[in-house]
Design a protein around this motif. Structure first.
Motif, PDB file in Angstrom:
ATOM      1  N   SER A  96      -5.212 -10.633   1.390  1.00  0.00           N
ATOM      2  CA  SER A  96      -5.661  -9.237   1.365  1.00  0.00           C
ATOM      3  C   SER A  96      -7.173  -9.182   1.288  1.00  0.00           C
ATOM      4  N   SER A  97      -7.728  -8.042   1.647  1.00  0.00           N
ATOM      5  CA  SER A  97      -9.179  -7.853   1.558  1.00  0.00           C
ATOM      6  C   SER A  97      -9.462  -6.426   1.126  1.00  0.00           C
ATOM      7  N   ASN A  98     -10.552  -6.232   0.450  1.00  0.00           N
ATOM      8  CA  ASN A  98     -10.927  -4.895  -0.002  1.00  0.00           C
ATOM      9  C   ASN A  98     -11.152  -3.960   1.180  1.00  0.00           C
ATOM     10  N   HIS A  99     -11.709  -4.499   2.268  1.00  0.00           N
ATOM     11  CA  HIS A  99     -11.955  -3.666   3.457  1.00  0.00           C
ATOM     12  C   HIS A  99     -10.631  -3.143   4.026  1.00  0.00           C
ATOM     13  N   ASP A 100      -9.656  -4.065   4.191  1.00  0.00           N
ATOM     14  CA  ASP A 100      -8.358  -3.657   4.732  1.00  0.00           C
ATOM     15  C   ASP A 100      -7.649  -2.705   3.776  1.00  0.00           C
ATOM     16  N   ARG A 101      -7.792  -2.950   2.494  1.00  0.00           N
ATOM     17  CA  ARG A 101      -7.152  -2.092   1.481  1.00  0.00           C
ATOM     18  C   ARG A 101      -7.703  -0.675   1.550  1.00  0.00           C
ATOM     19  N   ASP A 102      -9.018  -0.562   1.711  1.00  0.00           N
ATOM     20  CA  ASP A 102      -9.644   0.767   1.783  1.00  0.00           C
ATOM     21  C   ASP A 102      -9.280   1.489   3.079  1.00  0.00           C
ATOM     22  N   ALA A 103      -9.049   0.708   4.140  1.00  0.00           N
ATOM     23  CA  ALA A 103      -8.780   1.305   5.457  1.00  0.00           C
ATOM     24  C   ALA A 103      -7.287   1.533   5.703  1.00  0.00           C
ATOM     25  N   PHE A 104      -6.448   1.160   4.755  1.00  0.00           N
ATOM     26  CA  PHE A 104      -4.994   1.227   4.959  1.00  0.00           C
ATOM     27  C   PHE A 104      -4.452   2.639   4.727  1.00  0.00           C
ATOM     28  N   TYR A 105      -3.613   3.077   5.666  1.00  0.00           N
ATOM     29  CA  TYR A 105      -2.899   4.348   5.519  1.00  0.00           C
ATOM     30  C   TYR A 105      -1.438   4.106   5.914  1.00  0.00           C
ATOM     31  N   PRO A 106      -0.495   4.476   5.065  1.00  0.00           N
ATOM     32  CA  PRO A 106       0.923   4.159   5.300  1.00  0.00           C
ATOM     33  C   PRO A 106       1.643   5.168   6.185  1.00  0.00           C
ATOM     34  N   LEU A 107       0.972   5.624   7.235  1.00  0.00           N
ATOM     35  CA  LEU A 107       1.595   6.667   8.051  1.00  0.00           C
ATOM     36  C   LEU A 107       1.114   6.631   9.491  1.00  0.00           C
ATOM     37  N   THR A 108       1.822   7.369  10.311  1.00  0.00           N
ATOM     38  CA  THR A 108       1.490   7.561  11.717  1.00  0.00           C
ATOM     39  C   THR A 108       1.223   9.038  11.954  1.00  0.00           C
ATOM     40  N   ILE A 109       0.207   9.332  12.752  1.00  0.00           N
ATOM     41  CA  ILE A 109      -0.077  10.717  13.131  1.00  0.00           C
ATOM     42  C   ILE A 109       0.101  10.851  14.639  1.00  0.00           C
TER      43      ILE A 109
ATOM     44  N   ASN B 133       6.535  16.609   3.190  1.00  0.00           N
ATOM     45  CA  ASN B 133       5.078  16.666   3.049  1.00  0.00           C
ATOM     46  C   ASN B 133       4.588  16.289   1.649  1.00  0.00           C
ATOM     47  N   LYS B 134       5.332  16.678   0.636  1.00  0.00           N
ATOM     48  CA  LYS B 134       4.944  16.335  -0.731  1.00  0.00           C
ATOM     49  C   LYS B 134       4.971  14.819  -0.914  1.00  0.00           C
ATOM     50  N   GLN B 135       5.981  14.161  -0.332  1.00  0.00           N
ATOM     51  CA  GLN B 135       6.087  12.713  -0.452  1.00  0.00           C
ATOM     52  C   GLN B 135       5.035  12.002   0.402  1.00  0.00           C
ATOM     53  N   ILE B 136       4.679  12.603   1.538  1.00  0.00           N
ATOM     54  CA  ILE B 136       3.609  12.047   2.370  1.00  0.00           C
ATOM     55  C   ILE B 136       2.293  12.071   1.597  1.00  0.00           C
ATOM     56  N   LEU B 137       2.017  13.188   0.956  1.00  0.00           N
ATOM     57  CA  LEU B 137       0.794  13.304   0.161  1.00  0.00           C
ATOM     58  C   LEU B 137       0.799  12.294  -0.984  1.00  0.00           C
TER      59      LEU B 137
ATOM     60  N   ASN C 279       5.219   5.312   7.642  1.00  0.00           N
ATOM     61  CA  ASN C 279       5.618   4.060   8.260  1.00  0.00           C
ATOM     62  C   ASN C 279       6.953   3.589   7.671  1.00  0.00           C
ATOM     63  N   TRP C 280       7.690   2.785   8.452  1.00  0.00           N
ATOM     64  CA  TRP C 280       9.078   2.454   8.166  1.00  0.00           C
ATOM     65  C   TRP C 280       9.327   1.989   6.732  1.00  0.00           C
ATOM     66  N   LYS C 281       8.561   1.040   6.239  1.00  0.00           N
ATOM     67  CA  LYS C 281       8.844   0.465   4.922  1.00  0.00           C
ATOM     68  C   LYS C 281       8.474   1.398   3.774  1.00  0.00           C
ATOM     69  N   VAL C 282       7.858   2.508   4.103  1.00  0.00           N
ATOM     70  CA  VAL C 282       7.590   3.560   3.119  1.00  0.00           C
ATOM     71  C   VAL C 282       8.542   4.730   3.350  1.00  0.00           C
ATOM     72  N   ASP C 283       8.789   4.997   4.609  1.00  0.00           N
ATOM     73  CA  ASP C 283       9.712   6.066   4.999  1.00  0.00           C
ATOM     74  C   ASP C 283      11.118   5.821   4.452  1.00  0.00           C
ATOM     75  N   TRP C 284      11.598   4.587   4.579  1.00  0.00           N
ATOM     76  CA  TRP C 284      12.969   4.248   4.158  1.00  0.00           C
ATOM     77  C   TRP C 284      13.180   4.497   2.662  1.00  0.00           C
ATOM     78  N   PRO C 285      12.347   3.935   1.782  1.00  0.00           N
ATOM     79  CA  PRO C 285      12.557   4.196   0.344  1.00  0.00           C
ATOM     80  C   PRO C 285      12.327   5.653  -0.044  1.00  0.00           C
ATOM     81  N   MET C 286      11.430   6.326   0.675  1.00  0.00           N
ATOM     82  CA  MET C 286      11.214   7.748   0.394  1.00  0.00           C
ATOM     83  C   MET C 286      12.496   8.540   0.639  1.00  0.00           C
TER      84      MET C 286
END
Length: 519
Positions: free
Chosen positions: A161-174, A136-140, A219-226
């Protein structure tokens, strides 16, 4: 230097002060783990063994990615499981009704096969790690660094890339708290309160505190290095699909460095393997695969390990279940004998034998080719097979014989029925009528020798070879080949068979003489 020892040596030189060398591998239990996935585990295993042999303390971890989403129903699973797509593997019932969950069924299946190979691993079940709050600490942290993560991901893409997509991006699944699926969308992230609000296609909305959550997965490409960082991993292999310039490893390597401030582990890409005669790429999620357990029906575990050990991970190869089985057994048996006789000069093969941890064990096993040639003739009677082996100076207990005979029987009956040779019930008179006078005379002489010679007499084969004596060695060799082909066809309706003295022992002297009696 053998590839596993080369990798191990490089790791030791790179981390001279490392107390424990953590090596990792992992697989998603989307279905039965196939023999191609097995290379993921075995590559790590050999490096771990090499490190241990070089005096280093190791930790071999294997992650079951059972908190991943269920994406596709395999061919061997009921189509009704379509209803569970979007749930995590640990949150789906076992389609075969023998385990607590879908994930546990396929995990147990693979773990049991690893025990047969003698491979000891520390298993990490990612659904337990995530739901326990371990990450959870790493997710945060990833949430707070989400825009930086977005920037890294876009560096490896051709799209803009776009500012809209950047603002709407979340590196996780719920996973939805109501329906359990990942059909969710984040509608609010309150960074100061460390809370996130989501809505699901099922209509459910919920707001949760990140540090208390048990339904979030990176998400996978964040989960793996974490997880590299969390477990202090220094080595992990990966398939070629992760190994391209823009593949998962290079992306995750940057995320590890810039987001989690951890140096990515040394990485060895491996090529996929195939099963000769098996069409299409193996896939756990489709059910188009051959598992290690299925291959163990044909090969003893030591030979499977040896086949993986002798090839560099970057080398693709196929494992045969046809006539290649004889070739693979014979090659391995020859290497074992040469190694025991200290006449094996190839250092890489020596290390491959050592990594397969069975050079001593196989020396006490009967030859596969001999067993496979005799078994059908004795109607797969292992006790009778044991007696024939004893008569020829090869004494084994019944369990040792069964280790080979069970696999030979499976191979013959399920993979290569052409080897299911049976003794002719009647004389092959039609074939005999096609022979010329010289060939018929060969058969008459053979019948005489068998009648007058004890079938265990070592001189029998010398007499048989002398039947085709000729001053021209090329002609004599051709005649001998033709002669034995004829004899086997007259007795077995097959162009080949076991060594002739053993053939006589298997079917009996009287039966042999009867099938050769055309006078």
């Amino acid at each position: 230097m053998h590839w596993a020892y080369k990798i191990a040596t490089e790791l030791i030189n790179k981390y001279p002060n490392k107390e424990t060398f953590v090596c990792a591998s992992g697989i998603s239990p989307s279905g039965s783990v196939h023999i191609g996935n097995f290379r993921e585990v075995i590559t790590t295993y050999f490096v771990v063994k090499a490190l241990q042999d070089l005096g280093k303390k190791t930790r071999f971890i294997f992650s079951w990615d059972d908190f991943d989403r269920f994406r596709k129903v395999p061919n061997n699973v009921d189509a009704e499981f379509q209803q569970y797509i979007g749930k995590s593997y640990d949150n789906i019932p076992d389609p075969f009704g023998c385990h607590h969950s879908y994930a546990e069924h396929f995990e147990a299946e693979f773990e049991d096969s690893l025990k047969v190979f003698g491979i000891e691993i520390e298993f990490i079940y990612q659904h337990s790690a995530y739901t326990s709050g371990k990450y959870n600490k790493q997710i945060l942290h990833a949430l707070k660094q989400r825009k930086e993560i977005y920037d890294i991901l876009m560096e490896f893409k051709t799209s803009q890339s776009s500012n809209h997509d950047r603002d709407a991006f979340y590196p996780l699944t719920i996973y939805c708290k109501k329906c359990g699926k990942d059909d969710t969308k984040i509608i609010l992230f309150e960074e100061e309160q460390e809370e996130i609000k989501y809505e699901c296609l099922c209509g459910f909305q919920h707001q949760i505190k990140i540090m208390e959550a048990n339904n979030i997965k990176l998400n996978w490409k964040v989960d793996w290095p974490m997880r590299w960082m969390m477990e202090d991993v220094i080595f992990e292999p990966g398939g070629r699909d992760h190994s391209s310039e823009t593949g998962s490893y290079n992306v995750s390597k940057e995320i590890a460095k810039r987001i989690f401030h951890f140096e990515a582990p040394d990485y060895t890409p491996y090529e996929f393997i195939g099963i000769k005669g098996h069409n299409g790429k193996m896939s756990s999620s489709t059910g188009n695969n051959i598992t290690p357990n299925e291959l163990l029906n044909i090969y003893i575990p030591e030979i499977i390990l040896f086949m993986f050990a002798k090839y560099k991970p970057s080398t693709a190869f196929n494992i045969g279940t046809d006539e290649d089985v004889l070739k693979n057994y014979t090659e391995y048996e020859r290497y074992i004998v040469n190694n025991l006789n200290r006449s094996l000069e190839d250092e890489d093969i020596k290390y491959a034998l050592e990594l397969s941890h069975s050079n001593k064990t196989l020396s006490r096993l009967p030859k596969f080719s001999l067993i496979a040639s005799v078994l059908p003739l004795v109607n797969y009677n292992v006790q009778l097979l044991q007696k024939i082996l004893e008569k020829n100076g090869e004494k084994y207990d019944i369990q040792t014989i069964k280790k080979i005979s069970n696999r030979a029987e499976y191979w013959i009956k399920h993979c290569y029925p052409i080897k299911n040779i049976v003794v002719n019930q009647n004389k092959a008179s039609d074939l005999f009528q096609t022979l010329n006078d010289e060939q018929r005379n060969w058969i008459y002489q053979l019948q005489e020798y068998i009648a007058l010679t004890n079938n265990s007499d070592s001189q029998l084969m010398q007499k048989i070879y002398a039947i085709c004596q000729h001053h021209d060695k090329k002609i004599m060799k051709a005649n001998q080949k033709q002669f034995f082909t004829l004899v086997y066809k007259l007795i077995l309706n097959s162009p080949s068979g076991p060594p002739f003295p053993i053939l006589i022992q298997a079917i009996g002297k009287d039966k042999t003489l009867d099938l050769l009696d055309f006078q």
